[in-house]
Structures are given as C-alpha cells and as structure tokens.
Motif scaffolding. Structure first.
Motif, mmCIF file in Angstrom:
data_model
loop_
_atom_site.group_PDB
_atom_site.id
_atom_site.type_symbol
_atom_site.label_atom_id
_atom_site.label_comp_id
_atom_site.label_asym_id
_atom_site.label_seq_id
_atom_site.Cartn_x
_atom_site.Cartn_y
_atom_site.Cartn_z
ATOM 1 N N ASP A 1 0.851 -1.185 0.000
ATOM 2 C CA ASP A 1 0.000 0.000 0.000
ATOM 3 C C ASP A 1 0.890 1.240 0.000
ATOM 4 O O ASP A 1 1.256 1.764 1.062
ATOM 5 N N SER A 2 1.259 1.690 -1.206
ATOM 6 C CA SER A 2 2.216 2.796 -1.344
ATOM 7 C C SER A 2 1.708 4.082 -0.696
ATOM 8 O O SER A 2 2.487 4.837 -0.097
ATOM 9 N N ILE A 3 0.422 4.343 -0.826
ATOM 10 C CA ILE A 3 -0.119 5.599 -0.295
ATOM 11 C C ILE A 3 -0.085 5.586 1.236
ATOM 12 O O ILE A 3 0.376 6.549 1.869
ATOM 13 N N ALA A 4 -0.536 4.493 1.821
ATOM 14 C CA ALA A 4 -0.528 4.420 3.286
ATOM 15 C C ALA A 4 0.903 4.512 3.815
ATOM 16 O O ALA A 4 1.156 5.176 4.833
ATOM 17 N N LEU A 5 1.837 3.879 3.121
ATOM 18 C CA LEU A 5 3.223 3.919 3.580
ATOM 19 C C LEU A 5 3.806 5.324 3.461
ATOM 20 O O LEU A 5 4.474 5.815 4.384
ATOM 21 N N ALA A 6 3.547 5.986 2.338
ATOM 22 C CA ALA A 6 4.056 7.355 2.169
ATOM 23 C C ALA A 6 3.489 8.275 3.255
ATOM 24 O O ALA A 6 4.207 9.109 3.823
ATOM 25 N N ARG A 7 2.217 8.115 3.551
ATOM 26 C CA ARG A 7 1.601 8.954 4.600
ATOM 27 C C ARG A 7 2.242 8.694 5.957
ATOM 28 O O ARG A 7 2.467 9.618 6.746
ATOM 29 N N ARG A 8 2.549 7.445 6.213
ATOM 30 C CA ARG A 8 3.197 7.082 7.484
ATOM 31 C C ARG A 8 4.595 7.700 7.579
ATOM 32 O O ARG A 8 4.984 8.234 8.621
ATOM 33 N N LEU A 9 5.345 7.648 6.484
ATOM 34 C CA LEU A 9 6.698 8.216 6.485
ATOM 35 C C LEU A 9 6.654 9.720 6.741
ATOM 36 O O LEU A 9 7.450 10.253 7.525
ATOM 37 N N ARG A 10 5.707 10.388 6.091
ATOM 38 C CA ARG A 10 5.574 11.834 6.295
ATOM 39 C C ARG A 10 5.146 12.149 7.730
ATOM 40 O O ARG A 10 5.628 13.119 8.329
ATOM 41 N N GLN A 11 4.257 11.333 8.250
ATOM 42 C CA GLN A 11 3.773 11.536 9.622
ATOM 43 C C GLN A 11 4.935 11.437 10.615
ATOM 44 O O GLN A 11 5.015 12.194 11.584
ATOM 45 N N ILE A 12 5.858 10.521 10.343
ATOM 46 C CA ILE A 12 7.015 10.360 11.233
ATOM 47 C C ILE A 12 7.979 11.534 11.078
ATOM 48 O O ILE A 12 8.685 11.891 12.014
ATOM 49 N N GLY A 13 8.001 12.133 9.869
ATOM 50 C CA GLY A 13 8.834 13.320 9.697
ATOM 51 C C GLY A 13 9.838 13.254 8.566
ATOM 52 O O GLY A 13 10.649 14.170 8.394
ATOM 53 N N SER A 14 9.799 12.168 7.769
ATOM 54 C CA SER A 14 10.691 12.071 6.612
ATOM 55 C C SER A 14 9.955 12.490 5.346
ATOM 56 O O SER A 14 8.725 12.440 5.287
ATOM 57 N N ARG A 15 10.732 12.862 4.340
ATOM 58 C CA ARG A 15 10.161 12.964 3.005
ATOM 59 C C ARG A 15 9.896 11.558 2.496
ATOM 60 O O ARG A 15 10.678 10.641 2.764
ATOM 61 N N ALA A 16 8.812 11.398 1.749
ATOM 62 C CA ALA A 16 8.422 10.087 1.253
ATOM 63 C C ALA A 16 8.724 9.982 -0.231
ATOM 64 O O ALA A 16 8.276 10.810 -1.025
ATOM 65 N N GLY A 17 9.502 8.948 -0.603
ATOM 66 C CA GLY A 17 9.837 8.737 -2.012
ATOM 67 C C GLY A 17 9.350 7.395 -2.498
ATOM 68 O O GLY A 17 9.300 6.420 -1.738
ATOM 69 N N ILE A 18 8.993 7.355 -3.785
ATOM 70 C CA ILE A 18 8.618 6.087 -4.410
ATOM 71 C C ILE A 18 9.524 5.866 -5.607
ATOM 72 O O ILE A 18 9.805 6.801 -6.362
ATOM 73 N N ALA A 19 10.015 4.626 -5.738
ATOM 74 C CA ALA A 19 10.962 4.291 -6.797
ATOM 75 C C ALA A 19 10.337 3.300 -7.760
ATOM 76 O O ALA A 19 9.534 2.446 -7.355
#
Ligand code: DX5
Ligand code: ZN
Length: 221
Positions: free
Chosen positions: A94-112
C-alpha cells in the motif's frame, strides 16, 4: 532550480565509511542503498548501520530501500531521522498508506520504479510523495550503464509535476556520469544519484562539482 547531487555510498569503502562520507560533504544528500538479498540479488546493511551513518554524516540521508515488505520496514528508517525514505513501488503493498506514514514520522516520502515499471498509475498520486526515483539501471549493483530508454517516464513525470504545480523532486539513480547527467537533466530530473562516478576515480569533491556543473548546463527545455 539548482540540481541536487546525492552520492551513493554503495561505491564507498565500507571499512572507511566515515572518511568517505566526509569526502562528499559538498554534496546535497548522502544516498544510502539498503538491499536485502530478496528484492535485489545483493546485500548491504540495515537500520543499525544507517543509524550510525546518520550519526556521523555532515549532510542529511537519502535512504533508498531495495527491500521486500517496505510497508513493515520503511517506517523504522524514518524513525532514525532519515531526511528522505524511498521505497519501491513493486515491493509495497500500500504505497499511499506507507508514504503517509513516512511523512507523519517526519521524513520525506519517495517512491521508486524499476526500468520496466510503468509510471502512469502514479501520475495522479504525486501529491502523496515528495520524490519519485526513476531507476536508470536495474537495481542491485553500482557501475552499470545508464538506460536511456526510461527517459519518457521522466518526461511524463515532469509534465505532471508542473501541470499540478507540485514540488516533487524527480530523481535518477544508476549510471549517472558527467555525460548521462545532462540527458537526465534535459528530461526533467532535478536530483541525481551517482556512485561510481563520484568514488571510483579522482577526488569526490571535484567529481561532485563536475556533475553539478554538467547538470546545471543542461536545464530542461
Ligand atoms: C543501484 C543503486 C545505486 C547505485 C548507483 O541499485 O540504487 O544507488 O549505487 O551506482 P552507479 O552510480 O555506479 O550506477
Ligand atoms: Zn540507489
């Protein structure tokens, strides 16, 4: 916009890693390749090592996860304080849920995306990400040749980012040299990973400067 140059420490000397990280202090970010021997046929290191790299690095970390099940493992790298955490679209449930989680923690979220992975499904999802990494080699090893046939993906991404008025960084990784960086820049990349062309010969700081100059001389047209 000024190009960002992110040297990949995959080509550094792993037993002199602190020295080599300091040799690239003029770069924008340290590109840290995490490989698990499952998603790619190569093995590097995990969170303990990345945490120590974070401790000693003078510049922030751009973590590239070439691992299975990033949904489970990627948040841990964000919790270490990585500036940016990029996971593979092919591996995420689930790329969207993971990206949201990364941002919530405080990192920029990247997809490759690997060279044969289409980008179209992601063009309308770009607001969910801070960076898209277009692989210009098959992930797993440094020192491979730049795959120019993926450039249409960058064209499509650049058009979509501009059309939507987003500030999503477009990164290329693999086979980036003073020659190929110009090609990627002309197709809209703004963030460049380079391993062997920074570390394998000459002075890393000089190599970073040469890459930066080559990218700046070839803006997208
Ligand atoms: C490859 C890694 C790259 C690698 C690039 O799978 O993701 O970051 O270090 O190495 P070069 O620049 O030598 O192609
Ligand atoms: Zn990488």
């Amino acid at each position: 916009m000024d190009p960002r140059i992110n040297p990949s420490i995959l080509s550094a000397d792993f037993v002199n890693l602190e020295r080599d990280i300091h040799s690239i202090a003029s770069a924008d970010l340290v590109h840290v390749d995490v490989m698990d021997n499952h998603f790619v046929p190569n093995l590097t290191f995990g969170p303990q090592m990345v945490g120590r790299i974070q401790d000693v690095s003078p510049i922030p970390l751009d973590v590239h996860l070439m691992i299975d099940d990033p949904d489970r493992w990627a948040p841990g790298y964000a919790e270490l304080g990585a500036f940016s955490v990029t996971f593979h679209a092919e591996a995420a449930a689930d790329s969207i849920a993971l990206a949201r989680r990364l941002r919530q923690i405080g990192s920029r979220a990247g997809i490759a995306v690997k060279p044969d992975t289409a980008i179209e499904p992601f063009l309308e999802l770009l607001p969910e990400f801070d960076q898209v990494l277009v692989m210009t080699v098959e992930p797993g090893f440094g020192g491979q040749s730049f795959i120019e046939r993926v450039m249409p993906k960058l064209d499509a991404l650049r058009a979509a980012v501009n059309r939507q008025g987003l500030d999503v960084w477009l990164q290329v990784d693999g086979g980036v040299t003073v020659d190929t960086i110009a090609i990627a820049a002309e197709h809209g990349a703004d963030t460049f990973v380079a391993g062997s062309s920074v570390f394998n010969s000459g002075d890393p700081a000089d190599n970073i400067a040469a890459l930066r100059a080559a990218a700046s001389a070839h803006p997208r047209h």
